[in-house]
Design a protein around this motif. Structure first.
Motif, mmCIF file in Angstrom:
data_model
loop_
_atom_site.group_PDB
_atom_site.id
_atom_site.type_symbol
_atom_site.label_atom_id
_atom_site.label_comp_id
_atom_site.label_asym_id
_atom_site.label_seq_id
_atom_site.Cartn_x
_atom_site.Cartn_y
_atom_site.Cartn_z
ATOM 1 N N GLN A 94 17.592 -19.761 -7.487
ATOM 2 C CA GLN A 94 17.576 -18.755 -8.884
ATOM 3 C C GLN A 94 17.944 -17.183 -8.197
ATOM 4 O OE1 GLN A 94 16.401 -19.585 -11.909
ATOM 5 N NE2 GLN A 94 17.327 -18.099 -12.676
ATOM 6 N N ARG A 95 17.546 -16.874 -7.493
ATOM 7 C CA ARG A 95 17.595 -14.969 -6.547
ATOM 8 C C ARG A 95 19.314 -14.761 -6.612
ATOM 9 N NH1 ARG A 95 12.919 -15.755 -3.627
ATOM 10 N NH2 ARG A 95 14.658 -15.409 -1.962
ATOM 11 N N ARG A 96 19.721 -15.672 -6.528
ATOM 12 C CA ARG A 96 21.411 -16.004 -5.987
ATOM 13 C C ARG A 96 21.979 -15.781 -7.674
ATOM 14 N NH1 ARG A 96 22.084 -19.822 -0.966
ATOM 15 N NH2 ARG A 96 21.277 -18.435 1.317
ATOM 16 N N LEU A 97 21.571 -17.215 -8.652
ATOM 17 C CA LEU A 97 22.220 -17.616 -9.936
ATOM 18 C C LEU A 97 21.987 -15.879 -10.394
ATOM 19 C CD1 LEU A 97 20.999 -21.024 -10.521
ATOM 20 C CD2 LEU A 97 23.138 -20.064 -9.659
ATOM 21 N N GLU A 98 21.121 -15.125 -9.819
ATOM 22 C CA GLU A 98 20.615 -14.296 -10.980
ATOM 23 C C GLU A 98 21.196 -13.003 -10.711
ATOM 24 O OE1 GLU A 98 16.736 -13.408 -10.892
ATOM 25 O OE2 GLU A 98 16.029 -14.495 -11.606
ATOM 26 N N LEU A 199 18.208 -21.417 6.909
ATOM 27 C CA LEU A 199 17.233 -22.800 6.590
ATOM 28 C C LEU A 199 18.625 -24.054 6.243
ATOM 29 C CD1 LEU A 199 13.921 -22.170 5.388
ATOM 30 C CD2 LEU A 199 14.702 -22.700 7.986
ATOM 31 N N GLY A 200 19.726 -23.825 6.383
ATOM 32 C CA GLY A 200 20.763 -24.988 6.237
ATOM 33 C C GLY A 200 20.659 -25.100 4.673
ATOM 34 N N ASP A 201 21.068 -23.994 3.730
ATOM 35 C CA ASP A 201 20.430 -24.491 2.073
ATOM 36 C C ASP A 201 21.366 -24.968 1.581
ATOM 37 O OD1 ASP A 201 19.573 -21.728 0.918
ATOM 38 O OD2 ASP A 201 19.028 -22.850 2.481
ATOM 39 N N GLU A 202 21.308 -26.079 1.227
ATOM 40 C CA GLU A 202 22.615 -27.150 0.470
ATOM 41 C C GLU A 202 23.033 -26.559 -0.958
ATOM 42 O OE1 GLU A 202 23.898 -28.776 2.415
ATOM 43 O OE2 GLU A 202 22.742 -29.442 3.547
ATOM 44 N N GLU A 203 22.201 -25.502 -1.585
ATOM 45 C CA GLU A 203 22.687 -25.863 -3.088
ATOM 46 C C GLU A 203 24.002 -24.884 -3.270
ATOM 47 O OE1 GLU A 203 19.960 -23.501 -1.048
ATOM 48 O OE2 GLU A 203 18.082 -24.018 -1.515
ATOM 49 N N THR A 204 24.191 -24.386 -4.285
ATOM 50 C CA THR A 204 25.393 -23.265 -4.333
ATOM 51 C C THR A 204 24.764 -22.910 -5.145
ATOM 52 O OG1 THR A 204 26.164 -24.546 -6.323
ATOM 53 C CG2 THR A 204 27.140 -25.019 -4.049
ATOM 54 N N LYS A 205 26.490 -21.952 -5.212
ATOM 55 C CA LYS A 205 25.317 -20.707 -6.373
ATOM 56 C C LYS A 205 25.946 -20.710 -7.596
ATOM 57 C CE LYS A 205 26.154 -16.889 -2.268
ATOM 58 N NZ LYS A 205 26.525 -16.063 -2.274
ATOM 59 N N THR A 206 26.465 -22.014 -8.216
ATOM 60 C CA THR A 206 26.803 -22.317 -9.296
ATOM 61 C C THR A 206 25.920 -22.986 -10.331
ATOM 62 O OG1 THR A 206 27.194 -24.209 -8.171
ATOM 63 C CG2 THR A 206 29.520 -23.063 -8.654
ATOM 64 N N GLY A 207 25.088 -23.066 -9.688
ATOM 65 C CA GLY A 207 24.209 -23.346 -10.868
ATOM 66 C C GLY A 207 24.152 -25.267 -10.945
ATOM 67 N N ARG A 208 25.011 -26.109 -10.723
ATOM 68 C CA ARG A 208 25.132 -27.007 -10.414
ATOM 69 C C ARG A 208 24.503 -27.937 -9.960
ATOM 70 N NH1 ARG A 208 31.672 -27.530 -10.233
ATOM 71 N NH2 ARG A 208 31.975 -24.821 -11.524
ATOM 72 N N THR A 209 24.272 -29.003 -10.138
ATOM 73 C CA THR A 209 23.050 -29.824 -9.551
ATOM 74 C C THR A 209 24.113 -30.731 -8.236
ATOM 75 O OG1 THR A 209 22.243 -30.840 -11.531
ATOM 76 C CG2 THR A 209 22.065 -31.879 -9.514
ATOM 77 N N ARG A 522 -5.212 -21.076 -4.178
ATOM 78 C CA ARG A 522 -3.334 -21.540 -4.584
ATOM 79 C C ARG A 522 -3.106 -20.610 -5.197
ATOM 80 N NH1 ARG A 522 -2.722 -24.704 -1.336
ATOM 81 N NH2 ARG A 522 -1.127 -25.426 -3.185
ATOM 82 N N PRO A 523 -1.749 -20.388 -4.914
ATOM 83 C CA PRO A 523 -1.357 -19.175 -5.316
ATOM 84 C C PRO A 523 -1.348 -19.447 -7.189
ATOM 85 C CG PRO A 523 -0.112 -20.145 -3.958
ATOM 86 C CD PRO A 523 -0.827 -20.258 -4.777
ATOM 87 N N ALA A 524 -0.998 -18.108 -7.750
ATOM 88 C CA ALA A 524 -0.924 -17.987 -9.061
ATOM 89 C C ALA A 524 -0.066 -18.964 -10.291
ATOM 90 C CB ALA A 524 -1.461 -16.958 -9.661
ATOM 91 N N SER A 525 1.050 -18.404 -9.542
ATOM 92 C CA SER A 525 2.503 -18.638 -10.427
ATOM 93 C C SER A 525 3.130 -19.990 -9.279
ATOM 94 C CB SER A 525 3.525 -17.685 -10.240
ATOM 95 O OG SER A 525 4.742 -17.565 -10.254
ATOM 96 N N PRO A 526 3.281 -20.814 -9.648
ATOM 97 C CA PRO A 526 3.974 -22.467 -9.136
ATOM 98 C C PRO A 526 5.141 -21.829 -8.487
ATOM 99 C CG PRO A 526 4.483 -22.185 -11.485
ATOM 100 C CD PRO A 526 3.763 -20.884 -11.272
ATOM 101 N N LEU A 527 6.261 -20.753 -8.713
ATOM 102 C CA LEU A 527 7.559 -20.252 -7.606
ATOM 103 C C LEU A 527 7.039 -19.786 -6.544
ATOM 104 C CD1 LEU A 527 9.690 -18.491 -10.453
ATOM 105 C CD2 LEU A 527 9.653 -21.013 -9.528
ATOM 106 N N ASP A 528 5.410 -19.039 -6.391
ATOM 107 C CA ASP A 528 5.736 -18.838 -4.921
ATOM 108 C C ASP A 528 5.083 -19.568 -3.889
ATOM 109 O OD1 ASP A 528 2.503 -16.510 -6.816
ATOM 110 O OD2 ASP A 528 4.791 -16.289 -6.530
ATOM 111 N N ARG A 529 4.973 -18.888 -3.026
ATOM 112 C CA ARG A 529 5.554 -20.241 -1.707
ATOM 113 C C ARG A 529 3.899 -20.488 -1.750
ATOM 114 N NH1 ARG A 529 7.838 -17.873 3.949
ATOM 115 N NH2 ARG A 529 7.826 -19.619 3.911
#
Length: 757
Positions: A94-98, A199-209, A522-529
């Protein structure tokens, strides 16, 4: 279960089929052993010649069903780690997309500015042309001759600007705000995942699935039967590829057979080779490359020390290292201290807390191996289980965090032959400071001289040296809570050790004295680790524990109940908890001088001993020499000595006055009327009462006096206060499950080399 006859009119296809207990492969009969959702094949009967030659208890490929707890715990720990990794990957994506969106906005703004600038130039050129039309005839001809050749360029540039395209290739290359395209010209699909990310991310910066799930690579470096790899493949959904490696050819053949039997050839790849060499090959790739693993599991027969150096290099940044060591006779005993040092870089402890010392020695060995390569470790869970230890460590490629290793490494001075007290000494200090701009930084300095003398201050026996060993936290409470959250939804037929998992993990969750509150894990936000990293500077200021029964053995008295000792400590305002390594253990932040004063008061109030039960020279005699009546005499002698040695006295009258004043204070102290603030209690290593303050205990609300000499404390054995809250009954400490319980014999093979289990 048998099928009903067809005449009943019932569709028997919905009935469960009888599960076979044996299977034949290539003319050999194998027994099916089931654990979790996996099945492994064990060669049966006379078809296996190895037992006849090697003895009735030998195996050609090692398998110990007692370690099902180890494997159940490992599956759940890797799942908890994988859930945390998935959330961090999504957040990073998400940070990369932003960032990409911001970059595109900057490019558009730059293009608009350039277009407006071009239009202004064209307007200026148009005005100049009008001016040329009114100039004298002699000038018009010369100007027209210089402009007619380039008359079409401005309009052409304007059209290019209106289409939003770059003007020249050179301009695009020089544009510092330009964002390069993520796809090559003519590429219609999404680019393959970037395996070079940490960490070997398989995401791309295009936001596509993505076309395939993110890579999650696991190495079972010493696989034996492959049972661990089989369970990981079946029970960890995010696992994409698993390498099951073993040195023995017979073990690899067994792994292949089990993979085929479980239909997991698409996920598990068996390899034959030395585990150290395999991990070094993985580490030789570029950092974050496809050769590195997100999880490496080391479960050898004996020590894992030879594999640690290669493992910390072969694991990806932020990855999980799982280590088992079964040589408790080395890391938790003084019988082979020279071997302990050669394998783990430190000396072991002697006493009830020896297994916790072994845990810290193993963590120290991992931390020092990793620090050589700028890698810091973060223990997520460290457990002493039965005859072995199991640790789960998250690694960070951070030279800045490695700097804290010296300040988290400690030496232990242990009175192992006497009363059992200990004292810790850290190698360095990390002092937190504030910069002028408000940022926090740390200043690293050398530690002070040793924190104890050569002889125990409590009993007079010799102090012995142990360590260096890990002095930081043993667990991450968020990680433990993540595993506990999974337990209610698990199938008990698949995870047969759920009861023990819940009991041991619940103790480990409450084990840390530095942070006793667990209500806000438990963290307050689901986006937190879900498993945030611990502070790199954190260290255990109150390691180890004691057993009331062991202390009673020193004094030759009846042992107090755990509730009585806990109530006395809580009444004084100290924190108490228990350790997962030993039943009946009590861990506290109270100093040993207070602990022994509580035991002396137990003898005086509840369990008197005979005067001749402790002979001079034993540890208990030295402890009882510092009881309250004895300390009153010592204080009175010191007060009289001070009165006699005052230099300003002029004559006998002044000396007589000082002695009378000292005797008056002593008599009032006997009556309990003297102000404690005036009492001099510098003996027995006490801090004294002159600077004492009142502090509120966090756990009980009881006010305690910090700095008070132990002999001045009011000790009450309140069992009601010391009782643990009644909750769900749990299996905290499991007894031996069967008569032949233990590590079992090492496997033997016909092939060259010995199986690395």
């Amino acid at each position: 279960m048998g099928s009903l006859p067809p005449s009943q009119g019932i569709d028997t296809s919905t009935f469960p089929k009888e599960i076979p207990s044996e299977v034949w492969y290539f003319g050999k009969r194998y027994k099916i052993a089931r654990e979790g959702t996996a099945e492994i094949l064990e060669l049966q009967g006379a078809e296996d010649p190895a037992p006849a030659r090697n003895g009735p208890n030998s195996q050609s490929v090692f398998y110990n069903p007692i370690q099902q707890y180890n494997r159940d715990l490992s599956v759940l720990a890797i799942r908890a780690f994988g859930d945390d990794l998935a959330i961090t990957r999504r957040a990073r994506h998400q940070r990369r997309l932003e960032q990409l969106a911001k970059g595109q906005q900057r490019v558009k703004k730059r293009k608009r500015d350039h277009t407006e600038g071009t239009q202004e130039k064209e307007n200026s050129a148009s005005k100049d042309t009008k001016n040329w039309e009114v100039t004298p005839a002699t000038s018009v001809g010369s100007l027209a001759a210089t402009t007619n050749g380039n008359e079409e360029r401005p309009s052409q540039k304007a059209r290019l600007s209106e289409n939003g395209e770059n003007h020249t290739n050179a301009q695009t290359q020089e544009d510092p705000l330009a964002v390069p395209s993520l796809t090559e010209p003519g590429e219609t699909g999404m680019r393959e995942a970037d395996d070079r990310s940490p960490l070997g991310d398989e995401e791309t910066k295009t936001g596509r699935t993505p076309a395939k799930p993110p890579a999650f690579r696991i190495l079972d470096a010493l696989s034996a039967t492959g049972l661990r790899a089989l369970r990981y493949a079946k029970e960890i959904p995010m696992a994409t590829s698993i390498i099951a490696n073993d040195l023995s050819h017979s073990a690899t053949a067994s792994i292949k057979r089990n993979i085929e039997h479980n239909n997991l050839a698409d996920k598990i790849t068996p390899t034959t080779g030395d585990a150290i060499e395999h991990m070094h090959r993985a580490a030789s790739r570029m950092s974050g490359g496809p050769g590195q693993y997100h999880v490496i599991d080391l479960d050898p027969y004996g020590t894992a020390a030879p594999f640690l150096d290669a493992a910390v290099q072969a694991i990806a940044d932020g990855g999980l290292l799982c280590v088992t060591c079964t040589d408790a006779g080395v890391f938790a005993s003084l019988g082979y201290l020279e071997k302990t040092y050669s394998q783990y870089g430190g000396l072991p402890l002697k006493g009830a807390h020896a297994h916790e010392g072994g845990l810290r020695l193993i963590l120290h060995a991992i931390a020092t191996c990793a620090a050589r390569y700028g890698i810091a470790i973060e223990p997520l869970l460290s457990l002493s289980i039965d005859f072995y230890v199991r640790v789960f460590v998250r690694v960070h490629r951070s030279p800045a965090e490695v700097k804290f290793l010296a300040s988290k490494t400690m030496i232990v001075y242990n009175c192992d032959a006497g009363c059992g007290a200990w004292s810790t000494q850290y190698l360095a200090r990390a002092k937190e400071k504030k910069a002028k701009n408000g940022d926090t930084f740390y200043n690293f300095t050398s530690a002070l001289a040793p924190s104890t003398t050569t002889h125990c201050e409590h009993c007079g026996f010799k102090m012995h040296h142990a360590g260096p060993m890990w002095g930081g936290p043993l667990h991450n409470p968020y990680f433990i809570q993540s595993i506990l959250d999974m337990l209610p939804s698990l199938d008990k037929s698949t995870y047969g050790t759920i009861a023990r998992l819940e009991g041991m993990l619940s103790i480990a969750l409450h084990e840390t004295l530095e942070d006793p509150t667990i209500s806000d894990l438990r963290p307050a936000s689901p986006l937190d680790r879900p498993v945030p990293t611990t502070n790199a500077a954190a260290r255990s200021n109150h390691p180890f524990f004691f057993l009331p029964s062991t202390l009673s053995r020193v004094l030759h008295c009846i042992s107090p109940s755990d509730a009585a000792v806990r109530g006395a400590l809580l009444g004084l305002g100290y924190r108490v908890t228990r350790s997962h390594t030993k039943a009946g253990s009590i861990a506290t932040d109270a100093p040993w001088s207070v602990i022994w004063e509580i035991m002396r008061e137990w003898v005086r109030q509840k369990s008197p001993i005979r005067t001749n039960s402790l002979s001079e020279g034993v540890a208990g005699w030295g402890i009882m020499q510092k009881d309250r009546s004895r300390m009153r005499v010592v204080r009175a002698q010191k007060q009289l000595r001070v009165a006699l040695e005052k230099s300003y006295l002029d004559g006998l009258d002044g000396l007589k006055t000082e002695i009378e004043a000292a005797l008056y204070r002593i008599s009032k102290a006997e009556e309990g009327q003297v102000d404690e603030m005036e009492a001099d209690t510098s003996d027995d290593g006490g801090v004294g009462l002159k600077n004492s303050t009142m502090k509120s205990g966090k756990d009980t609300g009881v006010r305690k006096r910090t700095g008070s000499h132990p002999s001045m404390l009011e000790i009450v054995f309140d069992e009601e206060l010391g009782k643990e809250p009644q909750g769900k009954r749990m299996v905290r400490y499991q007894p031996n499950p069967r008569p032949d319980w233990g590590p079992m014999n090492k496997a033997k093979s016909d092939h060259q080399g010995i199986i690395n289990v």
